[in-house]
Design a protein around this motif. Structure first.
Motif, PDB file in Angstrom:
ATOM      1  N   GLY A  31      27.366  37.071  46.266  1.00  0.00           N
ATOM      2  CA  GLY A  31      28.761  37.370  45.976  1.00  0.00           C
ATOM      3  C   GLY A  31      29.504  36.124  45.549  1.00  0.00           C
ATOM      4  O   GLY A  31      29.121  34.999  45.870  1.00  0.00           O
ATOM      5  N   THR A  34      36.603  34.683  46.624  1.00  0.00           N
ATOM      6  CA  THR A  34      37.822  33.987  46.210  1.00  0.00           C
ATOM      7  C   THR A  34      38.046  32.754  47.080  1.00  0.00           C
ATOM      8  O   THR A  34      37.958  32.816  48.310  1.00  0.00           O
ATOM      9  CB  THR A  34      39.036  34.935  46.306  1.00  0.00           C
ATOM     10  OG1 THR A  34      38.782  36.078  45.489  1.00  0.00           O
ATOM     11  CG2 THR A  34      40.308  34.252  45.844  1.00  0.00           C
ATOM     12  N   LYS A  80      36.952  48.842  47.138  1.00  0.00           N
ATOM     13  CA  LYS A  80      36.006  48.222  46.202  1.00  0.00           C
ATOM     14  C   LYS A  80      35.998  48.973  44.890  1.00  0.00           C
ATOM     15  O   LYS A  80      36.320  50.157  44.809  1.00  0.00           O
ATOM     16  CB  LYS A  80      34.599  48.173  46.783  1.00  0.00           C
ATOM     17  CG  LYS A  80      33.907  49.525  46.871  1.00  0.00           C
ATOM     18  CD  LYS A  80      32.476  49.361  47.339  1.00  0.00           C
ATOM     19  CE  LYS A  80      31.810  50.720  47.475  1.00  0.00           C
ATOM     20  NZ  LYS A  80      30.399  50.605  47.743  1.00  0.00           N
ATOM     21  N   ARG A  83      30.358  48.231  40.842  1.00  0.00           N
ATOM     22  CA  ARG A  83      29.786  47.575  39.668  1.00  0.00           C
ATOM     23  C   ARG A  83      28.271  47.501  39.848  1.00  0.00           C
ATOM     24  O   ARG A  83      27.776  47.302  40.964  1.00  0.00           O
ATOM     25  CB  ARG A  83      30.341  46.149  39.498  1.00  0.00           C
ATOM     26  CG  ARG A  83      31.838  46.069  39.269  1.00  0.00           C
ATOM     27  CD  ARG A  83      32.213  46.638  37.906  1.00  0.00           C
ATOM     28  NE  ARG A  83      33.602  46.435  37.582  1.00  0.00           N
ATOM     29  CZ  ARG A  83      34.589  47.287  37.845  1.00  0.00           C
ATOM     30  NH1 ARG A  83      34.330  48.420  38.469  1.00  0.00           N
ATOM     31  NH2 ARG A  83      35.825  47.024  37.493  1.00  0.00           N
ATOM     32  N   ASP A  87      29.524  44.791  43.745  1.00  0.00           N
ATOM     33  CA  ASP A  87      30.870  45.373  43.759  1.00  0.00           C
ATOM     34  C   ASP A  87      31.968  44.319  43.849  1.00  0.00           C
ATOM     35  O   ASP A  87      31.743  43.211  44.313  1.00  0.00           O
ATOM     36  CB  ASP A  87      30.986  46.346  44.939  1.00  0.00           C
ATOM     37  CG  ASP A  87      29.998  47.499  44.827  1.00  0.00           C
ATOM     38  OD1 ASP A  87      29.727  47.937  43.695  1.00  0.00           O
ATOM     39  OD2 ASP A  87      29.489  47.942  45.874  1.00  0.00           O
ATOM     40  N   ILE A  88      33.170  44.714  43.411  1.00  0.00           N
ATOM     41  CA  ILE A  88      34.370  43.892  43.574  1.00  0.00           C
ATOM     42  C   ILE A  88      35.092  44.439  44.798  1.00  0.00           C
ATOM     43  O   ILE A  88      35.475  45.614  44.823  1.00  0.00           O
ATOM     44  CB  ILE A  88      35.276  43.972  42.332  1.00  0.00           C
ATOM     45  CG1 ILE A  88      34.551  43.441  41.097  1.00  0.00           C
ATOM     46  CG2 ILE A  88      36.587  43.208  42.587  1.00  0.00           C
ATOM     47  CD1 ILE A  88      35.310  43.658  39.795  1.00  0.00           C
ATOM     48  N   TYR A  89      35.272  43.595  45.812  1.00  0.00           N
ATOM     49  CA  TYR A  89      35.993  43.997  47.014  1.00  0.00           C
ATOM     50  C   TYR A  89      37.402  43.421  46.975  1.00  0.00           C
ATOM     51  O   TYR A  89      37.603  42.295  46.530  1.00  0.00           O
ATOM     52  CB  TYR A  89      35.256  43.524  48.280  1.00  0.00           C
ATOM     53  CG  TYR A  89      34.130  44.450  48.628  1.00  0.00           C
ATOM     54  CD1 TYR A  89      34.325  45.511  49.505  1.00  0.00           C
ATOM     55  CD2 TYR A  89      32.877  44.303  48.044  1.00  0.00           C
ATOM     56  CE1 TYR A  89      33.296  46.394  49.800  1.00  0.00           C
ATOM     57  CE2 TYR A  89      31.845  45.180  48.330  1.00  0.00           C
ATOM     58  CZ  TYR A  89      32.069  46.223  49.201  1.00  0.00           C
ATOM     59  OH  TYR A  89      31.050  47.110  49.482  1.00  0.00           O
ATOM     60  N   TRP A  90      38.358  44.234  47.452  1.00  0.00           N
ATOM     61  CA  TRP A  90      39.760  43.836  47.406  1.00  0.00           C
ATOM     62  C   TRP A  90      40.505  44.308  48.648  1.00  0.00           C
ATOM     63  O   TRP A  90      40.101  45.254  49.306  1.00  0.00           O
ATOM     64  CB  TRP A  90      40.445  44.372  46.151  1.00  0.00           C
ATOM     65  CG  TRP A  90      40.158  45.816  45.829  1.00  0.00           C
ATOM     66  CD1 TRP A  90      39.190  46.278  44.982  1.00  0.00           C
ATOM     67  CD2 TRP A  90      40.822  46.981  46.340  1.00  0.00           C
ATOM     68  NE1 TRP A  90      39.227  47.653  44.939  1.00  0.00           N
ATOM     69  CE2 TRP A  90      40.217  48.115  45.758  1.00  0.00           C
ATOM     70  CE3 TRP A  90      41.875  47.188  47.232  1.00  0.00           C
ATOM     71  CZ2 TRP A  90      40.633  49.417  46.038  1.00  0.00           C
ATOM     72  CZ3 TRP A  90      42.281  48.483  47.515  1.00  0.00           C
ATOM     73  CH2 TRP A  90      41.654  49.575  46.909  1.00  0.00           C
ATOM     74  N   THR A 127      41.899  40.431  44.989  1.00  0.00           N
ATOM     75  CA  THR A 127      40.445  40.325  44.965  1.00  0.00           C
ATOM     76  C   THR A 127      39.954  39.372  46.050  1.00  0.00           C
ATOM     77  O   THR A 127      40.414  38.242  46.156  1.00  0.00           O
ATOM     78  CB  THR A 127      39.972  39.852  43.574  1.00  0.00           C
ATOM     79  OG1 THR A 127      40.446  40.774  42.590  1.00  0.00           O
ATOM     80  CG2 THR A 127      38.457  39.752  43.510  1.00  0.00           C
ATOM     81  N   ARG A 130      33.699  39.110  44.163  1.00  0.00           N
ATOM     82  CA  ARG A 130      33.108  39.776  43.005  1.00  0.00           C
ATOM     83  C   ARG A 130      31.585  39.705  43.126  1.00  0.00           C
ATOM     84  O   ARG A 130      31.044  38.776  43.710  1.00  0.00           O
ATOM     85  CB  ARG A 130      33.530  39.078  41.707  1.00  0.00           C
ATOM     86  CG  ARG A 130      34.991  39.222  41.378  1.00  0.00           C
ATOM     87  CD  ARG A 130      35.341  38.431  40.100  1.00  0.00           C
ATOM     88  NE  ARG A 130      36.688  38.678  39.665  1.00  0.00           N
ATOM     89  CZ  ARG A 130      37.761  38.063  40.131  1.00  0.00           C
ATOM     90  NH1 ARG A 130      37.622  37.138  41.065  1.00  0.00           N
ATOM     91  NH2 ARG A 130      38.962  38.352  39.680  1.00  0.00           N
ATOM     92  N   LYS A 131      30.927  40.702  42.533  1.00  0.00           N
ATOM     93  CA  LYS A 131      29.454  40.766  42.521  1.00  0.00           C
ATOM     94  C   LYS A 131      28.883  40.689  43.939  1.00  0.00           C
ATOM     95  O   LYS A 131      27.886  40.028  44.191  1.00  0.00           O
ATOM     96  CB  LYS A 131      28.863  39.680  41.634  1.00  0.00           C
ATOM     97  CG  LYS A 131      29.267  39.803  40.182  1.00  0.00           C
ATOM     98  CD  LYS A 131      28.616  38.743  39.315  1.00  0.00           C
ATOM     99  CE  LYS A 131      29.044  38.929  37.872  1.00  0.00           C
ATOM    100  NZ  LYS A 131      28.438  37.943  36.980  1.00  0.00           N
TER     101      LYS A 131
END
Length: 180
Positions: A31, A34, A80, A83, A87-90, A127, A130-131
């Motif tokens: 992953g 951020t 999320k 992808r 996945d993109i987690y937020w 975010t 990502r990934k």
């Protein structure tokens, strides 16, 4: 310059969000998480531009509208975007009419100044990673229950510059407007 308008978070909120991403990182196979200093809430993405005076004028005109004022932002939940490569987690942002009005006013003024701003519904989120691919042993549903809601007063919006320096993504505030 690559530019966007955002709400920047307090050091306390950034620390709380960073703890969440560190726990996620410890429980993932891979992953891109951020960085602590990069946590923000995008209000409007501008893209490549050097028209700083036009952007500043648009920001000032937007915040002068009577319905635009300071507000409290509530961060809650984890979601999320699926992808294939991870996945993109937020973290979610609780519905807030003042935040929506701020977004609409800034986008309108940017468009009136000739900027091409993507025309889609504003879905505020921040975010976290990502990934992201979690270990099979990680229970995301249990983890979600441990994330406390967070609140922060929003008293300013910032024009941010995004650049890569030494392989690191760096966001720098280059202008701001105070909300009353």
């Amino acid at each position: 310059m690559r530019l966007f308008i955002a709400v920047n978070f307090t050091p306390e909120i950034k620390s709380d969000l960073f703890k969440i991403t560190q726990y996620m990182k410890q429980n993932s196979i891979k992953g891109n998480f951020t960085k602590k200093d990069n946590f923000h809430l995008t209000i409007a993405f501008i893209g490549e531009s050097n028209a700083l005076k036009d952007i500043q004028k648009a920001m000032n005109m937007a915040i002068e509208q009577p319905e635009i004022k300071s507000f409290t932002l509530s961060i809650e939940g984890l979601g999320k975007f699926n992808r294939r490569e991870g996945d993109i987690y937020w973290a979610g942002i609780k519905n807030n009419s003042l935040l929506s009005q701020l977004n609409k006013a800034i986008v309108k003024e940017l468009r009136n100044s000739g900027f091409i701003i993507e025309d889609r519904e504003y879905r505020p989120h921040l975010t976290l990673g990502r990934k992201v691919v979690f270990k099979n042993t990680f229970d995301i549903e249990e983890f979600k229950k441990t994330i406390p809601p967070m609140e922060m007063a929003v008293n300013r919006v910032s024009l941010m510059k995004s650049e890569t320096i030494g392989g690191q993504l760096i966001y720098t505030e280059i202008y701001h407007c105070d909300l009353i």
